[in-house]
Design a protein around this motif. Structure first.
Motif, PDB file in Angstrom:
ATOM      1  N   PHE A  14     -29.567   5.469  22.060  1.00 15.28           N
ATOM      2  CA  PHE A  14     -30.702   6.708  21.469  1.00 15.28           C
ATOM      3  C   PHE A  14     -29.825   7.946  21.603  1.00 15.28           C
ATOM      4  CE2 PHE A  14     -33.780   9.446  20.860  1.00 15.28           C
ATOM      5  CZ  PHE A  14     -34.863   8.831  20.042  1.00 15.28           C
ATOM      6  N   VAL A  15     -29.852   8.889  20.668  1.00 19.21           N
ATOM      7  CA  VAL A  15     -28.963   9.837  20.863  1.00 19.21           C
ATOM      8  C   VAL A  15     -29.976  11.167  20.111  1.00 19.21           C
ATOM      9  CG1 VAL A  15     -27.117  11.456  19.631  1.00 19.21           C
ATOM     10  CG2 VAL A  15     -27.167   8.762  19.546  1.00 19.21           C
ATOM     11  N   THR A  16     -29.872  12.013  21.200  1.00 19.37           N
ATOM     12  CA  THR A  16     -30.797  13.127  20.968  1.00 19.37           C
ATOM     13  C   THR A  16     -29.888  14.621  21.559  1.00 19.37           C
ATOM     14  OG1 THR A  16     -33.155  14.233  21.443  1.00 19.37           O
ATOM     15  CG2 THR A  16     -31.952  12.990  23.409  1.00 19.37           C
ATOM     16  N   TRP A  17     -30.820  15.581  21.381  1.00 25.06           N
ATOM     17  CA  TRP A  17     -30.158  16.817  21.754  1.00 25.06           C
ATOM     18  C   TRP A  17     -31.398  17.182  22.897  1.00 25.06           C
ATOM     19  CZ3 TRP A  17     -32.491  21.539  21.735  1.00 25.06           C
ATOM     20  CH2 TRP A  17     -33.829  21.876  21.014  1.00 25.06           C
ATOM     21  N   VAL A  18     -30.639  18.297  23.976  1.00 26.58           N
ATOM     22  CA  VAL A  18     -31.708  18.731  24.859  1.00 26.58           C
ATOM     23  C   VAL A  18     -31.113  20.192  25.248  1.00 26.58           C
ATOM     24  CG1 VAL A  18     -32.295  16.747  26.011  1.00 26.58           C
ATOM     25  CG2 VAL A  18     -30.267  17.564  26.943  1.00 26.58           C
ATOM     26  N   PRO A  19     -32.482  21.005  25.479  1.00 26.84           N
ATOM     27  CA  PRO A  19     -31.681  22.520  25.766  1.00 26.84           C
ATOM     28  C   PRO A  19     -30.932  22.525  27.119  1.00 26.84           C
ATOM     29  CG  PRO A  19     -34.189  22.165  26.408  1.00 26.84           C
ATOM     30  CD  PRO A  19     -33.818  20.839  25.732  1.00 26.84           C
ATOM     31  N   ASP A  20     -31.120  21.564  28.005  1.00 25.63           N
ATOM     32  CA  ASP A  20     -30.199  21.508  29.241  1.00 25.63           C
ATOM     33  C   ASP A  20     -30.514  20.120  29.833  1.00 25.63           C
ATOM     34  OD1 ASP A  20     -33.151  21.474  30.624  1.00 25.63           O
ATOM     35  OD2 ASP A  20     -33.329  23.452  30.195  1.00 25.63           O
ATOM     36  N   ASN A  32     -24.869  20.699  24.665  1.00 25.58           N
ATOM     37  CA  ASN A  32     -24.105  21.834  23.836  1.00 25.58           C
ATOM     38  C   ASN A  32     -24.799  21.989  22.862  1.00 25.58           C
ATOM     39  OD1 ASN A  32     -22.053  22.909  22.693  1.00 25.58           O
ATOM     40  ND2 ASN A  32     -20.416  21.680  23.987  1.00 25.58           N
ATOM     41  N   ASN A  33     -25.275  23.115  22.421  1.00 24.71           N
ATOM     42  CA  ASN A  33     -25.961  23.444  21.084  1.00 24.71           C
ATOM     43  C   ASN A  33     -24.570  23.457  20.136  1.00 24.71           C
ATOM     44  OD1 ASN A  33     -28.220  23.635  22.226  1.00 24.71           O
ATOM     45  ND2 ASN A  33     -28.431  25.791  22.214  1.00 24.71           N
ATOM     46  N   THR A  34     -23.361  24.041  20.448  1.00 19.07           N
ATOM     47  CA  THR A  34     -22.498  24.115  19.242  1.00 19.07           C
ATOM     48  C   THR A  34     -22.079  22.612  18.944  1.00 19.07           C
ATOM     49  OG1 THR A  34     -21.731  26.174  20.309  1.00 19.07           O
ATOM     50  CG2 THR A  34     -20.116  24.860  19.107  1.00 19.07           C
ATOM     51  N   LEU A  35     -21.861  21.801  19.941  1.00 16.70           N
ATOM     52  CA  LEU A  35     -21.568  20.417  19.539  1.00 16.70           C
ATOM     53  C   LEU A  35     -22.789  19.639  18.832  1.00 16.70           C
ATOM     54  CD1 LEU A  35     -19.783  17.877  19.973  1.00 16.70           C
ATOM     55  CD2 LEU A  35     -20.940  17.325  22.098  1.00 16.70           C
ATOM     56  N   THR A  36     -24.093  20.122  19.122  1.00 18.10           N
ATOM     57  CA  THR A  36     -24.977  19.586  18.232  1.00 18.10           C
ATOM     58  C   THR A  36     -25.062  20.055  16.911  1.00 18.10           C
ATOM     59  OG1 THR A  36     -26.672  19.333  20.145  1.00 18.10           O
ATOM     60  CG2 THR A  36     -27.805  19.454  18.089  1.00 18.10           C
ATOM     61  N   LEU A  37     -24.717  21.472  16.570  1.00 13.38           N
ATOM     62  CA  LEU A  37     -24.476  21.980  15.374  1.00 13.38           C
ATOM     63  C   LEU A  37     -23.448  21.118  14.568  1.00 13.38           C
ATOM     64  CD1 LEU A  37     -25.433  24.189  13.602  1.00 13.38           C
ATOM     65  CD2 LEU A  37     -23.732  25.620  14.531  1.00 13.38           C
ATOM     66  N   SER A  38     -22.061  20.968  15.279  1.00 14.06           N
ATOM     67  CA  SER A  38     -21.160  20.426  14.591  1.00 14.06           C
ATOM     68  C   SER A  38     -21.438  18.833  13.770  1.00 14.06           C
ATOM     69  CB  SER A  38     -19.928  20.274  15.701  1.00 14.06           C
ATOM     70  OG  SER A  38     -20.324  19.312  16.535  1.00 14.06           O
TER      71      SER A  38
END
Length: 355
Positions: free
Chosen positions: A286-292, A321-327
Motif C-alpha cells: 500500500f502506497v500513500t503520502w503523509v504530512p510527517d 517528502n512532498n517534493t517526491l510525492t509531487l514528482s
C-alpha cells in the motif's frame, strides 16, 4: 487538508538531480529556445511541419506556425517544454511540494542547463494558480501557444485561454493524460515530434535501468491511496486513470483487483472508500503520502486503517517528502528520473516484507 491532496489541494491553492537529468538531456542538447546557426536545417524542417492540428477533449486546435512564446498551466507541461529545450515565457509556481523559488529540483536543473535560471533575465515569468487559472498573468506573457496537455481545464477555462492564444488541452480526461502522451502532444505542438519521441524512449530507458535494481518489485500487487485517520474522509484510492498507479504499473507492479474493478467505467482519478471496509483493500503493498512521520504511526495504530492487509504485513510505503510525492503525482520526463533513487528503495523494502 483535503483527502485528495496533493492534486485537489493544488487546484485550490541537487547535485544528484542534475546528474540524473543530464542522462536524459544529452540526447536533446540540440534543442533550444532559439535557432543557432548549426540548427538552421532542423529549425527549417520543424517550421515546415506547420500548421499542425491538435485534437483534444474540447475539439481541436490549429497552430499555424512554430511557437516561440510558450506559456503553461497546471503541472507537467512546463517540465516537458523544458525537457525539449524550450524555456516557457510563463509557467505556474509550484505551491505544494516546491522549493522557496516556487520551483522543483528537476525544473531548476533544466532551467540552469538552458541558461534561464530563476532570478535571471531569461527566466520564465511565474504566476500563482492558488485560485485557479491565472488568465491575467498568462495574457501578460503574450504567448503564441498555451500548453495544458496535462491539466484540469474546464470548457470555460479553455474558451477563455483560447482568447489569449491557441491552447493544447488534454486529449480525454482531466488530469488523466499519461506523461508519454503529454510529451508527444507537446512535441507536436512545438514542432519537436522527433525530439519528443526520443525523450520518451530515453526516459523509459532510464526508468527501466533503475527498476532492474529492484527485482522484488516485479509482479507485486499495489494500491496507491490516501489515508487520513483524523478525517471523516478516511480513505481514498487512486484509480487506473491516475498517473501514480500508471507509474507503478509501468515498472512491473500490478494494480490490485479491488481497484481495477473500481476503475471500470470511471473517469475519476480517485474514488472514496469506507474506512469501515479498509480490511477489504487487499494488495501486497500500500502506497500513500503523509504530512510527517508521526502520521505513519497513527495510520498503523488506527483500528480500521491498520487492518489494511499490506499495512498489517508491514508493507506500507508512506512518503512524507512532498517534493517526491509531487514528482510521482505530476509525472513528467524530468520528475520521474529525479524520483527514482529515493522512491524505488522504499518500494523495494516494502516488497521484501510481502509474505
Amino acid at each position: 487538508m483535503a483527502s485528495q491532496f496533493p492534486r485537489r489541494a493544488l487546484l485550490k491553492t541537487a547535485g544528484s538531480a542534475t546528474a540524473v537529468l543530464a542522462a536524459v538531456a544529452l540526447s536533446l542538447s540540440g534543442c533550444s529556445t532559439g535557432p543557432a546557426a548549426s540548427d538552421a536545417d532542423s529549425t527549417a524542417s520543424a517550421s515546415a511541419q506547420f500548421p499542425v492540428t491538435i485534437e483534444h477533449a474540447f475539439g481541436e486546435t490549429v497552430i499555424e506556425k512554430q511557437p516561440t512564446r510558450v506559456a503553461t498551466v497546471s503541472w507537467v507541461n512546463d517540465d516537458v517544454a523544458l525537457a525539449l529545450g524550450v524555456v516557457p515565457v510563463g509557467m505556474p509556481k509550484v505551491e505544494w511540494g516546491g522549493n522557496e523559488q516556487g520551483s522543483t529540483p528537476w525544473k531548476d536543473a533544466a532551467l540552469e542547463d538552458l541558461g534561464a535560471s530563476i532570478g535571471t533575465d531569461k527566466a520564465p515569468a511565474m504566476y500563482s494558480e492558488a485560485d485557479g487559472i491565472n488568465f491575467t498573468e498568462i495574457a501578460k506573457t503574450t504567448p503564441d501557444v498555451i500548453l495544458a496537455a496535462y491539466s484540469g481545464l474546464t470548457e470555460e477555462d479553455y474558451k477563455k485561454l483560447s482568447e489569449i492564444a491557441p491552447v493544447v488541452a488534454y486529449p480525454e480526461l482531466a488530469y488523466g493524460t499519461p506523461w508519454q502522451d503529454s510529451t508527444a502532444l507537446i512535441g507536436k505542438a512545438l514542432g519537436k515530434e522527433d525530439e519528443a519521441g526520443k525523450l520518451i524512449a530515453d526516459t523509459e530507458s532510464v526508468i527501466k535501468e533503475k527498476v532492474a535494481e529492484y527485482p522484488q518489485i516485479e509482479g507485486k500487487t499495489y494500491i496507491y491511496g490516501n489515508l487520513e485517520p483524523a478525517s471523516a474522509d478516511g480513505v481514498n484510492v487512486y484509480t487506473a486513470n491516475d498517473n501514480r498507479p500508471r507509474f507503478l504499473s509501468g515498472i512491473g507492479m500490478k494494480l490490485a483487483p479491488v481497484v481495477e474493478e473500481l476503475s471500470k467505467g470511471s473517469s475519476e482519478f480517485y474514488l472514496p472508500w469506507s474506512a469501515e471496509k479498509a480490511n477489504e483493500l487487499d494488495s501486497d503493498i500500500f502506497v500513500t503520502w503523509v504530512p510527517d512521520a508521526a502520521t505513519t504511526d497513527t495510520i498503523t495504530a488506527d483500528p480500521l486503517l491498520g487492518q489494511i492487509p499490506a499495512i498489517k504485513n508491514g508493507a506500507l510505503v508512506a512518503d512524507s517528502n512532498n517534493t517526491l510525492t509531487l514528482s510521482i503525482s505530476a509525472a513528467s520526463p524530468l520528475s520521474l528520473p529525479w524520483s527514482l533513487d529515493e522512491f524505488l528503495p522504499q518500494l523495494g523494502a516494502a516488497a521484501d516484507k510481502v509474505k
